[in-house]
Design a protein around this motif. Structure first.
Motif, PDB file in Angstrom:
ATOM      1  N   PRO A  50      16.970 -21.263 -23.762  1.00  0.00           N
ATOM      2  CA  PRO A  50      15.870 -20.302 -23.843  1.00  0.00           C
ATOM      3  C   PRO A  50      15.834 -19.506 -25.154  1.00  0.00           C
ATOM      4  O   PRO A  50      14.820 -18.910 -25.487  1.00  0.00           O
ATOM      5  CB  PRO A  50      16.087 -19.378 -22.645  1.00  0.00           C
ATOM      6  N   ASP A  51      16.967 -19.484 -25.897  1.00  0.00           N
ATOM      7  CA  ASP A  51      16.967 -18.696 -27.131  1.00  0.00           C
ATOM      8  C   ASP A  51      16.846 -19.563 -28.381  1.00  0.00           C
ATOM      9  O   ASP A  51      17.055 -19.081 -29.492  1.00  0.00           O
ATOM     10  CB  ASP A  51      18.229 -17.824 -27.197  1.00  0.00           C
ATOM     11  N   GLU A  52      16.524 -20.840 -28.186  1.00  0.00           N
ATOM     12  CA  GLU A  52      16.390 -21.709 -29.331  1.00  0.00           C
ATOM     13  C   GLU A  52      15.173 -21.310 -30.177  1.00  0.00           C
ATOM     14  O   GLU A  52      14.087 -21.106 -29.638  1.00  0.00           O
ATOM     15  CB  GLU A  52      16.245 -23.158 -28.873  1.00  0.00           C
ATOM     16  N   VAL A  53      15.368 -21.239 -31.475  1.00  0.00           N
ATOM     17  CA  VAL A  53      14.315 -20.732 -32.366  1.00  0.00           C
ATOM     18  C   VAL A  53      13.012 -21.524 -32.252  1.00  0.00           C
ATOM     19  O   VAL A  53      11.928 -20.947 -32.155  1.00  0.00           O
ATOM     20  CB  VAL A  53      14.812 -20.711 -33.827  1.00  0.00           C
ATOM     21  N   GLN A  54      13.098 -22.849 -32.249  1.00  0.00           N
ATOM     22  CA  GLN A  54      11.883 -23.668 -32.195  1.00  0.00           C
ATOM     23  C   GLN A  54      11.141 -23.528 -30.872  1.00  0.00           C
ATOM     24  O   GLN A  54       9.923 -23.573 -30.814  1.00  0.00           O
ATOM     25  CB  GLN A  54      12.228 -25.138 -32.426  1.00  0.00           C
ATOM     26  N   LEU A  55      11.929 -23.385 -29.802  1.00  0.00           N
ATOM     27  CA  LEU A  55      11.328 -23.217 -28.475  1.00  0.00           C
ATOM     28  C   LEU A  55      10.595 -21.875 -28.410  1.00  0.00           C
ATOM     29  O   LEU A  55       9.455 -21.783 -27.942  1.00  0.00           O
ATOM     30  CB  LEU A  55      12.411 -23.295 -27.399  1.00  0.00           C
ATOM     31  N   LEU A  56      11.254 -20.839 -28.905  1.00  0.00           N
ATOM     32  CA  LEU A  56      10.635 -19.516 -28.943  1.00  0.00           C
ATOM     33  C   LEU A  56       9.373 -19.538 -29.798  1.00  0.00           C
ATOM     34  O   LEU A  56       8.354 -18.956 -29.440  1.00  0.00           O
ATOM     35  CB  LEU A  56      11.619 -18.483 -29.507  1.00  0.00           C
ATOM     36  N   SER A  57       9.464 -20.233 -30.914  1.00  0.00           N
ATOM     37  CA  SER A  57       8.342 -20.246 -31.824  1.00  0.00           C
ATOM     38  C   SER A  57       7.140 -21.010 -31.248  1.00  0.00           C
ATOM     39  O   SER A  57       6.001 -20.561 -31.352  1.00  0.00           O
ATOM     40  CB  SER A  57       8.806 -20.795 -33.175  1.00  0.00           C
ATOM     41  N   HIS A  58       7.392 -22.148 -30.593  1.00  0.00           N
ATOM     42  CA  HIS A  58       6.255 -22.844 -29.993  1.00  0.00           C
ATOM     43  C   HIS A  58       5.703 -22.068 -28.796  1.00  0.00           C
ATOM     44  O   HIS A  58       4.497 -21.985 -28.603  1.00  0.00           O
ATOM     45  CB  HIS A  58       6.590 -24.277 -29.579  1.00  0.00           C
ATOM     46  N   GLY A  59       6.616 -21.488 -28.016  1.00  0.00           N
ATOM     47  CA  GLY A  59       6.183 -20.675 -26.879  1.00  0.00           C
ATOM     48  C   GLY A  59       5.299 -19.531 -27.344  1.00  0.00           C
ATOM     49  O   GLY A  59       4.272 -19.231 -26.732  1.00  0.00           O
ATOM     50  N   GLN A  60       5.688 -18.937 -28.443  1.00  0.00           N
ATOM     51  CA  GLN A  60       4.925 -17.826 -28.988  1.00  0.00           C
ATOM     52  C   GLN A  60       3.535 -18.277 -29.448  1.00  0.00           C
ATOM     53  O   GLN A  60       2.528 -17.648 -29.138  1.00  0.00           O
ATOM     54  CB  GLN A  60       5.678 -17.200 -30.160  1.00  0.00           C
ATOM     55  N   ARG A  61       3.474 -19.401 -30.174  1.00  0.00           N
ATOM     56  CA  ARG A  61       2.170 -19.883 -30.652  1.00  0.00           C
ATOM     57  C   ARG A  61       1.250 -20.199 -29.483  1.00  0.00           C
ATOM     58  O   ARG A  61       0.055 -19.907 -29.490  1.00  0.00           O
ATOM     59  CB  ARG A  61       2.354 -21.132 -31.527  1.00  0.00           C
ATOM     60  N   MET A  62       1.817 -20.817 -28.440  1.00  0.00           N
ATOM     61  CA  MET A  62       1.027 -21.199 -27.284  1.00  0.00           C
ATOM     62  C   MET A  62       0.454 -19.949 -26.586  1.00  0.00           C
ATOM     63  O   MET A  62      -0.734 -19.895 -26.277  1.00  0.00           O
ATOM     64  CB  MET A  62       1.911 -21.990 -26.315  1.00  0.00           C
ATOM     65  N   LEU A  63       1.327 -18.968 -26.350  1.00  0.00           N
ATOM     66  CA  LEU A  63       0.845 -17.771 -25.656  1.00  0.00           C
ATOM     67  C   LEU A  63      -0.049 -16.902 -26.527  1.00  0.00           C
ATOM     68  O   LEU A  63      -0.937 -16.219 -26.020  1.00  0.00           O
ATOM     69  CB  LEU A  63       2.019 -16.956 -25.095  1.00  0.00           C
ATOM     70  N   GLN A  64       0.182 -16.934 -27.835  1.00  0.00           N
ATOM     71  CA  GLN A  64      -0.735 -16.193 -28.702  1.00  0.00           C
ATOM     72  C   GLN A  64      -2.135 -16.770 -28.587  1.00  0.00           C
ATOM     73  O   GLN A  64      -3.121 -16.032 -28.610  1.00  0.00           O
ATOM     74  CB  GLN A  64      -0.251 -16.226 -30.157  1.00  0.00           C
ATOM     75  N   ALA A  65      -2.209 -18.090 -28.436  1.00  0.00           N
ATOM     76  CA  ALA A  65      -3.521 -18.728 -28.259  1.00  0.00           C
ATOM     77  C   ALA A  65      -4.160 -18.261 -26.951  1.00  0.00           C
ATOM     78  O   ALA A  65      -5.373 -18.030 -26.883  1.00  0.00           O
ATOM     79  CB  ALA A  65      -3.379 -20.246 -28.278  1.00  0.00           C
ATOM     80  N   VAL A  66      -3.331 -18.111 -25.917  1.00  0.00           N
ATOM     81  CA  VAL A  66      -3.859 -17.594 -24.644  1.00  0.00           C
ATOM     82  C   VAL A  66      -4.350 -16.157 -24.842  1.00  0.00           C
ATOM     83  O   VAL A  66      -5.401 -15.775 -24.329  1.00  0.00           O
ATOM     84  CB  VAL A  66      -2.783 -17.665 -23.529  1.00  0.00           C
ATOM     85  N   GLY A  67      -3.601 -15.390 -25.635  1.00  0.00           N
ATOM     86  CA  GLY A  67      -4.000 -14.009 -25.926  1.00  0.00           C
ATOM     87  C   GLY A  67      -5.343 -13.935 -26.628  1.00  0.00           C
ATOM     88  O   GLY A  67      -6.184 -13.084 -26.308  1.00  0.00           O
ATOM     89  N   VAL A  68      -5.560 -14.831 -27.577  1.00  0.00           N
ATOM     90  CA  VAL A  68      -6.847 -14.877 -28.278  1.00  0.00           C
ATOM     91  C   VAL A  68      -7.948 -15.255 -27.286  1.00  0.00           C
ATOM     92  O   VAL A  68      -9.040 -14.696 -27.301  1.00  0.00           O
ATOM     93  CB  VAL A  68      -6.799 -15.872 -29.463  1.00  0.00           C
ATOM     94  N   ALA A  69      -7.617 -16.193 -26.397  1.00  0.00           N
ATOM     95  CA  ALA A  69      -8.595 -16.604 -25.379  1.00  0.00           C
ATOM     96  C   ALA A  69      -8.963 -15.420 -24.474  1.00  0.00           C
ATOM     97  O   ALA A  69     -10.119 -15.268 -24.074  1.00  0.00           O
ATOM     98  CB  ALA A  69      -8.054 -17.774 -24.555  1.00  0.00           C
ATOM     99  N   VAL A  70      -7.982 -14.577 -24.172  1.00  0.00           N
ATOM    100  CA  VAL A  70      -8.260 -13.391 -23.354  1.00  0.00           C
ATOM    101  C   VAL A  70      -9.231 -12.472 -24.097  1.00  0.00           C
ATOM    102  O   VAL A  70     -10.193 -11.965 -23.526  1.00  0.00           O
ATOM    103  CB  VAL A  70      -6.957 -12.619 -23.021  1.00  0.00           C
ATOM    104  N   GLN A  71      -8.974 -12.330 -25.384  1.00  0.00           N
ATOM    105  CA  GLN A  71      -9.811 -11.465 -26.209  1.00  0.00           C
ATOM    106  C   GLN A  71     -11.255 -11.973 -26.259  1.00  0.00           C
ATOM    107  O   GLN A  71     -12.180 -11.192 -26.376  1.00  0.00           O
ATOM    108  CB  GLN A  71      -9.232 -11.470 -27.618  1.00  0.00           C
TER     109      GLN A  71
END
Ligand code: ZNH
Length: 145
Positions: A50-71
């Motif tokens: 769960p603390d792997e940098v690439q996993l965190l980074s892709h997870g972040q990009r994916m959820l940021q996209a959801v955040g933009v969709a919310v907006q």
């Protein structure tokens, strides 16, 4: 179409997620790989910690996209169209991997996660998020047709 009430619920739930995009996203991906092992095929480069940098980074990009969709929840087509092109034409992700009826419980985990941290996750919020995420999935997969 989302009602004013549904919009408010979606925004409220996003407030619980905002700021945790990387960690929630990483957890969501690990759950996705576990529950639907076929999805891991697209992410061979990601590890299972769960603390792997690439996993965190892709997870972040994916959820940021959801955040933009919310907006832009009233204009999902416009805001998600480039992402839909990417998944259909560049990444060529099998559209059955997207949150359809069977994946909804998984995406629900995300919001459940948020509710563990603070406040109440009501059935009304859950219903509004189901509707919203279904809309996101519809737009993300429409370039396949
Ligand atoms: Zn995805 C990528 C979002 C689903 C697969 N995605 C991605 C990104 C984003 C996203 C934002 C980034 C882009 C750039 O960089 O430009 N997704 C998303 C969302 C969703 C999704 C929002 C839902 C809701 N995906 C998905 C699925 C799958 C996928 C289901 C499969 C299974 N993606 C993918 C891949 C990629 C992406 C493979 C690439 C990665 C890398 O690069 O590493």
């Amino acid at each position: 179409m989302l009602s004013a009430q549904e919009r408010a619920h979606i925004a409220q739930v996003w407030d619980l997620i905002a700021g945790h995009e990387a960690s929630f996203g990483a957890e969501l991906l690990l759950r996705l790989f576990t529950v639907y092992p076929s999805t891991k095929v697209y992410f061979r480069h990601l590890g299972d910690q769960p603390d792997e940098v690439q996993l965190l980074s892709h997870g972040q990009r994916m959820l940021q996209a959801v955040g933009v969709a919310v907006q832009y929840m009233d204009n999902l087509h416009a805001v998600l169209s480039p992402l839909a092109d990417l998944h259909a034409q560049v990444l060529r992700v099998d559209p059955t991997n997207f949150p359809g009826p069977s994946h909804r419980p998984l995406l629900r985990q995300l919001v459940v996660l948020a509710s563990h941290l603070q406040g109440e996750y009501t059935v009304e919020m859950q219903a509004a998020w189901d509707k919203f995420l279904t809309g996101v999935a519809v737009v993300l997969t429409e370039k396949y047709r």
